[in-house]
Motif scaffolding. Structure first.
Motif: not given
Lengths: 252, 334
Positions: B101-105, B125-135, B240-243
Motif C-alpha cells: 500500500a505504501g509503495f502505491f501511495v 490496489i497496492g494492498a490487494f495486489a500484495t495480498s493476492a501475490f502472497i496468497l 479483500l477485507i483485510s487489504s
C-alpha cells in the motif's frame, strides 16, 4: 449410496488416481484398506476439496455430488480428516458448535435443535467434563474425540472417517468402534479408512481394497476373507476363530 | 464459564470507557490545551468563531478520528489475516501488505500530488495486489505457514527498496513522505479521511457480519470444506477485507506497524479464537492503543510532536516481547 464413476483424481497438478469406479452402499459400514500410498486418502479427500476430480463423477444418492451447494452437501456428508492444521484456541463446546454451521441460517443463531445436537454429541463422546477446556490444550486423543463430536453434531446420514483411530489408545479405539457401530445401527452410512485389518474385518459390512492407486477388490467382508485377497495384497496370513459371539482374526 | 463471560463483559466495559475518555483527552490536549468547558461550548454550538473552534474542527477532531480509524482498522485486519492464513505471525505488516500500500501511495504522491481519491484507491490496489501475490505464492509453492511470512518479509524488503529508490529519483519526495514512512497522524484533515473512513467502516462491518465463517476458516481447509464453507470464496473475501483495511489506513496514516500484530494477540488472550468476540475486541483495543500513543506523542514533548508510528513501535515491541515471555514457553495461540 455414494458412487465414484470413472473418476480421475488429482492433487494439485499431479494425477494420483485414474479411472476409479467404486460404490459405497447406503446403510452399511464400508472400510477402505490398502498399503500406505495406495491412494485411499486421496480418493476420499476429493469429497472435501483437498484433491480434485478431473474426469468422471461422484454421485451421492444418485445426484452429482458437486452440484450440491456447499452447505446442502455438508448436511448430507460429514468428513473427519486425517490431517488437520493446528487446533484453534476455542473450547471443546465451541468446536462442537462449529458442527452446526451448515444447519444455521445467515444470522448463525442457534436454535433448540442445534443445542440438543451439540449436547448429544458431547454426551456420546464422553466429553462432558472437558466442554469448557480449550481444545488445543487437550491431548491428541482427546482432540480426536472433540473433532468426532463436532462431526456428530453435523448430523449427516453419511459419515466419512479417514483413519479415525490415530492418537487413540486401546480403550478409546474400542469406544470409537462401539460408537461407529451404534451410529450405523441408527441408519448412518459409514465410510472409513482403516489400518488395522483386524478391526476392519470385525466392523465392516463391505470392504474396499486398494493397491497401487487402483481398486483391487470390493465386496462383503465375509467373501473378502474367502478369496484370500487380503493375504495377497498385504502379504500376510489370516487365522480366524470364534470367541464369544464375535469373530476374531489373527493376522501375521 | 460464567466467570469467563463476566470477565469478557468487564473487558468490553473498560475498553469502551478508555475509548471515550481518551477521545475526549485527545480533543483537549496538544500543543494548545483546551478546557472542558470550552469543549462543551463548541459541542453545544455556542462557539463557532473562536480559535478554539478552529483548532477543534480542523486539527483535533480529524486527529482523534484518524486514531480511531487507524487502530480499529489495523486491529481488525490483524484478526482477519491471522485467521485466514491460520498464522499467528501474520499481520498487514509482516506479510508485506502495508509496504505494498505504501509503495502505491508514494507512487500516487509522485504522479497525482493533489488527488486524494487517487491516494486511497492506489493504497487499496497496492494492498490487494500484495495480498493476492502472497496468497498465490503460498498456494502454488507450498502450503506452509512459514512460507507466507518469509515471502512477506521478502516482498516487504523489495518494496521498501523501491520506495527508497523513488525518493532518490525525486528529492522532494523525501521531505513530503518523511511522516508517511514513519507513520504519523499529524496533518490529517477531514477531507483526507472521507474516502478511507467509508472504506474502513464498510470493511469492518462486513468482517463482523461474516465472523462465523472466519471461525470456520481457522479449522483448516479440509475441515472448513467438510462443514460446508466455500473455502476459496471466503478466503478471497477476507483477504479483500483485510487489504481494504490496511490499504485505507496506510493512505492517511502512513506505514504504522505493530498494531495489527499485537492487538489480536492481546485480545486472543481474553477471547480465544472466537471471531465474534475477537473482532469487536480487537477493533476497540486497537483504537484505544493508537489513541493513547498519539496523545502521548503530542503531550510528552509539547509543543514538539513524536509521530505515532514511533511511539507505537517503541512501546509495542517491548510489550509484545513481555507477552511472549510471560506465557513461559507456552505457544502463542494461533
Amino acid at each position: 449410496m455414494l458412487e465414484f464413476k470413472n473418476a480421475d483424481i488429482n492433487i494439485g497438478r499431479n494425477e494420483i488416481l485414474r479411472d476409479i469406479s467404486v460404490c459405497f452402499e447406503k446403510g452399511r459400514i464400508t472400510s477402505v484398506i490398502g498399503p500406505n500410498g495406495c491412494g485411499k486418502t486421496t480418493l476420499l479427500q476429493s469429497l472435501i476439496g483437498l484433491s480434485s476430480v478431473k474426469k468422471g463423477s461422484i454421485l451421492l444418492d444418485g445426484e452429482d455430488y458437486f452440484s450440491y451447494k456447499p452447505r446442502e452437501r455438508a448436511k448430507r456428508l460429514s468428513f473427519m480428516s486425517q490431517f488437520r492444521e493446528n487446533t484453534p484456541n476455542i473450547t471443546v463446546a465451541g468446536l462442537v458448535e462449529h458442527g452446526r454451521f451448515p444447519h444455521m441460517g445467515f444470522a448463525r443463531k442457534m436454535n433448540a435443535d442445534d443445542r440438543s445436537a451439540i449436547e448429544r454429541a458431547i454426551r456420546l463422546t464422553g466429553l462432558y467434563d472437558e466442554r469448557d477446556i480449550p481444545a488445543c490444550e487437550l491431548s491428541g486423543g482427546m482432540q480426536q474425540r472433540a473433532y468426532l463430536a463436532m462431526q456428530l453434531a453435523q448430523e449427516c446420514p453419511y459419515m466419512v472417517f479417514d483413519e479415525p483411530m490415530n492418537h487413540l489408545d486401546f480403550p478409546a479405539q474400542r469406544e470409537m468402534y462401539g460408537l461407529i457401530k451404534k451410529l450405523n445401527r441408527d441408519g448412518i452410512t459409514i465410510i472409513i479408512v482403516l489400518h488395522d485389518l483386524n478391526h476392519a474385518l470385525q466392523i465392516s459390512d463391505n470392504i474396499v481394497i486398494m493397491k497401487n492407486r487402483a481398486i483391487e477388490y470390493t465386496g462383503t467382508a465375509k467373501e473378502c476373507l474367502k478369496t484370500g485377497i487380503i493375504e495377497q495384497v498385504f502379504n500376510c496370513r489370516i487365522h480366524s476363530f470364534e470367541s464369544g459371539n464375535e469373530m476374531q482374526y489373527l493376522i501375521g | 464459564m460464567e466467570r469467563r463471560k463476566a470477565y469478557n463483559r468487564i473487558y468490553f466495559c473498560v475498553i469502551a470507557f478508555l475509548l471515550v475518555a481518551l477521545s475526549v483527552l485527545g480533543l483537549l490536549f496538544g500543543s494548545v490545551n483546551i478546557s472542558l468547558s470550552k469543549l462543551a461550548e463548541v459541542i453545544l454550538g455556542r462557539d463557532t468563531t473562536s480559535a478554539t473552534y478552529a483548532i477543534l474542527y480542523s486539527v483535533r477532531l480529524p486527529r482523534v478520528l484518524a486514531s480511531l480509524l487507524t487502530g480499529a482498522g489495523l486491529g481488525t485486519a490483524g484478526v482477519v489475516l491471522q485467521s485466514v492464513l491460520n498464522n499467528s505471525l501474520a499481520s498487514s505488516n509482516t506479510i508485506g501488505v502495508n509496504s505494498g500500500a505504501g509503495f502505491f501511495v508514494m507512487l500516487s504522491i509522485l504522479l497525482f500530488p493533489q488527488n486524494l481519491a487517487a491516494k486511497s484507491l492506489m493504497a487499496f490496489i497496492g494492498a490487494f495486489a500484495t495480498s493476492a501475490f502472497i496468497l498465490c505464492l503460498a498456494y502454488f509453492a507450498e502450503r506452509s505457514r512459514v512460507t507466507i511470512i518469509l515471502a512477506g518479509v521478502t516482498i516487504s524488503g523489495f518494496l521498501v527498496a523501491a520506495m527508497n529508490a523513488m525518493k532518490i529519483i525525486d528529492d522532494d519526495l523525501v521531505v513530503n513522505t518523511l511522516h508517511f514512512s514513519i507513520g504519523s497522524l499529524s496533518g490529517v484533515t477531514m477531507k483526507n479521511l472521507l474516502y478511507p473512513s467509508i472504506g474502513i467502516v464498510t470493511a469492518i462491518t462486513l468482517a463482523l457480519i461474516f465472523s462465523k465463517a472466519l471461525n470456520i476458516l481457522t479449522l483448516g481447509d479440509g475441515t472448513a470444506h467438510s462443514l460446508g464453507l466455500n473455502v476459496n470464496l471466503y478466503r478471497i473475501f477476507f483477504i479483500l477485507i483485510s487489504s481494504a483495511l490496511a490499504g485505507f489506513v496506510v493512505s492517511f496514516s502512513g506505514l504504522i506497524g505493530f498494531v495489527g500484530l499485537i492487538i489480536p494477540h492481546i485480545c486472543r488472550y481474553f477471547f480465544r479464537q472466537d471471531a465474534r468476540l475477537l473482532l469487536p475486541a480487537s477493533m476497540l483495543t486497537g483504537a484505544v492503543f493508537v489513541l493513547a500513543a498519539d496523545l502521548i506523542g503530542r503531550v510528552l514533548f509539547a509543543p514538539y510532536e513524536i509521530p505515532v508510528g514511533i511511539i507505537l513501535s517503541l512501546s509495542g515491541a517491548p510489550f509484545f516481547l513481555y507477552l511472549l515471555l510471560r506465557r513461559g514457553g507456552k505457544r502463542v495461540n494461533a
